[in-house]
Design a protein around this motif. Structure first.
Motif, PDB file in Angstrom:
ATOM      1  N   THR A 108       4.073 -24.116 -17.606  1.00 53.36           N
ATOM      2  CA  THR A 108       3.478 -23.724 -16.461  1.00 53.36           C
ATOM      3  C   THR A 108       2.158 -22.512 -16.693  1.00 53.36           C
ATOM      4  O   THR A 108       1.283 -22.719 -15.792  1.00 53.36           O
ATOM      5  CB  THR A 108       4.668 -22.998 -15.535  1.00 53.36           C
ATOM      6  N   VAL A 112      -0.890 -24.695 -17.707  1.00 53.73           N
ATOM      7  CA  VAL A 112      -1.255 -25.626 -16.421  1.00 53.73           C
ATOM      8  C   VAL A 112      -2.034 -24.692 -15.513  1.00 53.73           C
ATOM      9  O   VAL A 112      -3.085 -24.988 -15.201  1.00 53.73           O
ATOM     10  CB  VAL A 112      -0.356 -26.206 -15.765  1.00 53.73           C
ATOM     11  N   TRP A 148      -5.247 -23.514 -17.055  1.00 54.21           N
ATOM     12  CA  TRP A 148      -6.366 -24.653 -17.024  1.00 54.21           C
ATOM     13  C   TRP A 148      -6.704 -25.141 -15.732  1.00 54.21           C
ATOM     14  O   TRP A 148      -7.861 -25.451 -15.516  1.00 54.21           O
ATOM     15  CB  TRP A 148      -5.403 -26.066 -17.991  1.00 54.21           C
ATOM     16  N   LEU A 149      -5.997 -24.971 -14.804  1.00 56.49           N
ATOM     17  CA  LEU A 149      -6.572 -25.485 -13.382  1.00 56.49           C
ATOM     18  C   LEU A 149      -7.489 -24.497 -12.798  1.00 56.49           C
ATOM     19  O   LEU A 149      -8.109 -24.756 -11.935  1.00 56.49           O
ATOM     20  CB  LEU A 149      -5.500 -25.678 -12.515  1.00 56.49           C
TER      21      LEU A 149
END
Length: 85
Positions: free
Chosen positions: A76, A79, A82-83
């Motif tokens: 999590t 992610v 990365w976003l």
């Protein structure tokens, strides 16, 4: 859970044209039938599934679920980082 309370699913009791006392009795009966049905289902599920011993639960928690939770947190976090590029 709510499950509609005293209401009969998909039925409009107001259009029946019966006395309020009889309608109240029917609604109370529907509520009791729903309650008894769901108590029966919950007891049936509880008595069907075997119980775990305490040492089995501890093993499941420490050896399986804690590492799984740590991996979930790591994925999590990656992610989210990365976003936000």
């Amino acid at each position: 859970l709510y499950f509609g309370g005293y209401d009969i699913p998909f039925v409009n009791e107001a259009s029946w044209g019966i006395s309020q006392n009889l309608l109240a009795f029917i609604s109370f009966a529907v509520l009791m039938i729903k309650a008894c049905f769901f108590v029966f289902v919950f007891m049936w599920i509880r008595w069907t599934i075997p119980r775990f011993r305490f040492d089995q639960l501890m093993h499941l928690g420490w050896k399986r679920l804690v590492p799984l939770a740590l991996v979930n947190m790591l994925i999590t976090a990656l992610v989210v980082l990365w976003l936000q590029k």
